[in-house]
Design a protein around this motif. Sequence first.
Motif, PDB file in Angstrom:
ATOM      1  N   GLY A 118       0.820  -1.213   0.000  1.00  0.00           N
ATOM      2  CA  GLY A 118       0.000   0.000   0.000  1.00  0.00           C
ATOM      3  C   GLY A 118       0.851   1.260   0.000  1.00  0.00           C
ATOM      4  N   ASP A 119       2.075   1.142   0.542  1.00  0.00           N
ATOM      5  CA  ASP A 119       2.924   2.327   0.649  1.00  0.00           C
ATOM      6  C   ASP A 119       3.610   2.707  -0.658  1.00  0.00           C
ATOM      7  OD1 ASP A 119       2.297   2.577   3.285  1.00  0.00           O
ATOM      8  OD2 ASP A 119       4.031   1.440   4.013  1.00  0.00           O
ATOM      9  N   GLN A 424       5.400  -4.325  23.523  1.00  0.00           N
ATOM     10  CA  GLN A 424       4.119  -4.246  22.800  1.00  0.00           C
ATOM     11  C   GLN A 424       3.318  -3.027  23.222  1.00  0.00           C
ATOM     12  OE1 GLN A 424       2.191  -5.889  20.634  1.00  0.00           O
ATOM     13  NE2 GLN A 424       3.674  -7.403  20.008  1.00  0.00           N
ATOM     14  N   SER A 425       3.210  -2.820  24.541  1.00  0.00           N
ATOM     15  CA  SER A 425       2.411  -1.703  25.037  1.00  0.00           C
ATOM     16  C   SER A 425       3.038  -0.381  24.619  1.00  0.00           C
ATOM     17  CB  SER A 425       2.331  -1.736  26.553  1.00  0.00           C
ATOM     18  OG  SER A 425       1.997  -2.997  26.987  1.00  0.00           O
ATOM     19  N   ILE A 427       4.860   0.246  22.033  1.00  0.00           N
ATOM     20  CA  ILE A 427       4.650   0.510  20.605  1.00  0.00           C
ATOM     21  C   ILE A 427       3.225   1.032  20.379  1.00  0.00           C
ATOM     22  CG2 ILE A 427       4.451  -0.588  18.341  1.00  0.00           C
ATOM     23  CD1 ILE A 427       6.791  -2.410  19.183  1.00  0.00           C
ATOM     24  N   MET A 428       2.274   0.414  21.063  1.00  0.00           N
ATOM     25  CA  MET A 428       0.892   0.882  20.889  1.00  0.00           C
ATOM     26  C   MET A 428       0.738   2.311  21.410  1.00  0.00           C
ATOM     27  SD  MET A 428      -0.435  -1.366  19.170  1.00  0.00           S
ATOM     28  CE  MET A 428      -2.102  -0.743  18.998  1.00  0.00           C
ATOM     29  N   MET A 430       3.047   4.526  21.368  1.00  0.00           N
ATOM     30  CA  MET A 430       3.665   5.382  20.359  1.00  0.00           C
ATOM     31  C   MET A 430       2.708   5.566  19.173  1.00  0.00           C
ATOM     32  SD  MET A 430       5.309   5.190  17.180  1.00  0.00           S
ATOM     33  CE  MET A 430       5.950   3.558  16.921  1.00  0.00           C
ATOM     34  N   VAL A 431       2.091   4.451  18.758  1.00  0.00           N
ATOM     35  CA  VAL A 431       1.165   4.501  17.623  1.00  0.00           C
ATOM     36  C   VAL A 431       0.027   5.485  17.902  1.00  0.00           C
ATOM     37  CG1 VAL A 431      -0.618   3.110  16.486  1.00  0.00           C
ATOM     38  CG2 VAL A 431       1.696   2.232  16.694  1.00  0.00           C
ATOM     39  N   GLN A 440      12.998   6.267  20.067  1.00  0.00           N
ATOM     40  CA  GLN A 440      12.620   5.732  18.761  1.00  0.00           C
ATOM     41  C   GLN A 440      13.821   5.066  18.100  1.00  0.00           C
ATOM     42  OE1 GLN A 440      10.549   4.417  16.597  1.00  0.00           O
ATOM     43  NE2 GLN A 440       9.367   6.226  16.053  1.00  0.00           N
ATOM     44  N   TYR A 455      10.636  10.091   6.227  1.00  0.00           N
ATOM     45  CA  TYR A 455       9.958   9.903   7.522  1.00  0.00           C
ATOM     46  C   TYR A 455       9.605  11.254   8.140  1.00  0.00           C
ATOM     47  CZ  TYR A 455       9.361   8.450  12.412  1.00  0.00           C
ATOM     48  OH  TYR A 455       8.873   8.227  13.675  1.00  0.00           O
ATOM     49  N   PHE A 476      -0.544   7.144  13.732  1.00  0.00           N
ATOM     50  CA  PHE A 476       0.888   6.859  13.709  1.00  0.00           C
ATOM     51  C   PHE A 476       1.599   7.526  12.536  1.00  0.00           C
ATOM     52  CE2 PHE A 476      -1.288   3.461  11.487  1.00  0.00           C
ATOM     53  CZ  PHE A 476      -0.580   3.368  10.315  1.00  0.00           C
TER      54      PHE A 476
END
Lengths: 557, 319
Positions: A118-119, A424-425, A427-428, A430-431, A440, A455, A476
């Motif tokens: 998609g990118d 995991q938490s 990253i979420m 951050m998202v 980062q 970016y 994000f």
Amino acid sequence: MLKRMLSCILCLCLVFGCTSLSAAAENDTLNILISAEPVTLNTLESKSNLDTYVFYLTSALLYRSIGLEVIPELCDTMTVSEDGTTYTYTIKDARYSDGTPIVADDFVYFMIKNYLTGDNAWMFVGGEDTINGSLDTCEGIYALDDKTFVVTLAAPNVTFNGKLEIYPVNRAFVEAKGAAYGGTPADLQYSGPYILDDWTIGTSLTLHKNPDYIYADTYFPVRNVGLYYSADISSRYSMWQNDEVDVMVNVPNELVELLGEENCNKYTAGNVVGIEFNTTGFTYTEGDGFQSRGEDVTALLKNRNFRMALCYAVDREALVDSISPSETAFNRYVDPNIPYGESTYVDSFPMENVIPLTGDADKARECLQKALEELGYASVSELPKLSYLCFETDVQKMFAVTMVSLWKSILGLENIEINMQPIQSAIMSMVFMNYDLYTQQLTLNPDNMLELLSYWETTGGVSDAAGFQASGVPSFMASIHANADYDALVESMYANFDEASRYADAAKAEQMLYDDFVFFPLYAGGGFEIVKPYVEGWVNPYLENGYGIANTTVAAH
Amino acid sequence: MSLLSSVSWKGWDSMLRYILRRFLISLATVWMIATICFFLIRMLPGNPFIVANPLDMTNAERLMDYYGLSDPLWQQYVRFLGNLVHLDFGYSLAHPGRSVNDVIIQYFPVTAQLAVQAILFGIPTGILLGILSAYRRGSGLDYGTQMLTILTTAIPSYVLAALLQLLFSVQLHWFPASGWKNFSYTILPTICLSLGLIAGYCRFMRTLMLEVGQQDYLRTAKAKGLSNIRIIVFHQIRNAILPLVTNLGLEIAGLLMGSYVIEKIFSVPGLGKYFVTSINELDYTMALGLVVFQAVVVVAANFLVDLLYGIVDPRVKVA
């Protein structure tokens, strides 16, 4: 009786023990202790740079060496149309290890199923139709015959040249295997220098030489390769000392001192780690959409002098050396390995007004004072609370704790609280932009500087909460940097095929980032590796896309 | 004759009823564990596809759709139960191409091999040392054994493992430090797993032997003139070993679930390590598949031990 039993058991153990250890002395085997095992060997699903080892199992059309030299592997000829949009490839005669001939459609299939996303769909003629319609074909990517295929770009694009790692994948084989494709040795087709014998997840991958590989007679002299994985540091040390492995990539910091730093080779792996500031002023929550993080917080994070004060206060060289000596304190926004001429891009294009790696406490206080004046605060005690988000890992924790302590002692800042979360938490968080400062890690494709520079472009032309709410762009993707001149410069680089001029533009763009000070670079990720003296011609496979052992030999030992 | 048949049939009938009742309770237990775990694991933050590349969210969302993880939770639960009935746990989300069933088939034998080796080595050794220790109570052997059991219980397994590696791999070069190729690779992890068993069973058996040693029937046996060996083997051990059987079920079940620490340190491709990493990676299918499988193992082991208890101790009957 008991003594006899114990003696028997001991003898048996010795016999078995000695049998296994004798295998390590074979000269046609290279045993490598890897730091992380692949996520998948499914070439179509590969999503991690840990899958580097897939390169041992499959050939590429062309690949780029560490020196960014384009090396044809299965590509016979490549012609580019005058307008720079149509690439025509012819391929060499080659076969998979099961005898199936490699045809042009195998590359087309890989491009449509893996490369086209998609990118980047906009880059290819018909790319977006393929993605939106989940089609198996693409108007701009097709085979003319068994030996020729064509790729048509919507416009000339320099990044396409930078990403030529395209692998043959046989459509019929994949469809026959279904979801099992790539799961076990029998569920893969091999076109690369090695064939997988066994993959025991969490333990090892063992490979033997593929006699049908196109360069089997010329390169990859080692007949068997063992890739061993151990997550335990003391086990890694014991395996090395017990001669169970010939090479250890990514020697843990704890072992570098034990093994002797002088015996280890240090390398940088191409990722830049630093502190990102949430200058967007919002947090995203599902259901409620974009919520303000507070005007005072946003104003503080948007203040360049405040951000620079945080950086000036830290002696990054001392910090990195003491916490994680395998990394290299770094002051730039791009991969340190990008070559340019006889040197590297980083050395060829130095930045101006850089903050020294050793920091400067006086300058830090000066910047903070300016920030307080600009924002109308009388003292640091009036500053709003900031949340510093980081992973709950030893290294990130130590970096965060030490820096917050430095900011407190040098600048008197007591408003920064560490928000440590499991990966995991974090990253979420951050998202969903639920942070003010965030450690980062920007992982880069070493041959594509534009990937990183883009970016920092203004996403979708919007950079505030209202704009994002209206645009529907996911949180994000929110721009933490908005500079129209920067956007224009980076966009122009996509069509700039003159390397010297493009690199000069890259330096201008990077200088803009530096002047805006959008990111506080801490270190360039890397590691140590250690190689037994009888191994010759070793090149770190991460740096050489898996071709590092093309000329490696293991002498008698 | 007809009376005998009716008694015998009555015994079998109640046994069958008991087995059927236990089977149904076991099924309900497994279903409850699976359901609780299904919802618990979904409450963890994050999704399985952003671990490798946190910035590649577009791809992560595409994969979430592909694997049906964007569907409402109740739909996913119904689908999960449907697959569970067919014993199909699906494919790993973290390792594409690997089915959970294949992983269980491939790696459970590894865990089972280590467990069996540890049990065969650890339990008899522990029992033997316990008997000797009780028999020679107050002697050097007794004190030595006690000290050894306290030491092995007090030292964590990861320290023991590292010490074993340093001694047997780095210094003596007898055994490989880590990996899984042939029998020699199983020796250090087996010793490591066994030490805990030896210590536990040694102390347990010693206490039981001393306790049984005070019983009147042993005095009677001595008065009848039986030899020490006969008394120990046929009276003391036979009676002391009963409580161990109860413990054995849970011990076997625990070992069959694998040891994360031992498997991680020695790079043993067992289920224990897989289970922990699947939760860390939010590999929903793998974690749930392993939970259900392990629930079945625990329930089955307990069931078998209950049956075994009836054989070892004739006084235990189906009520």
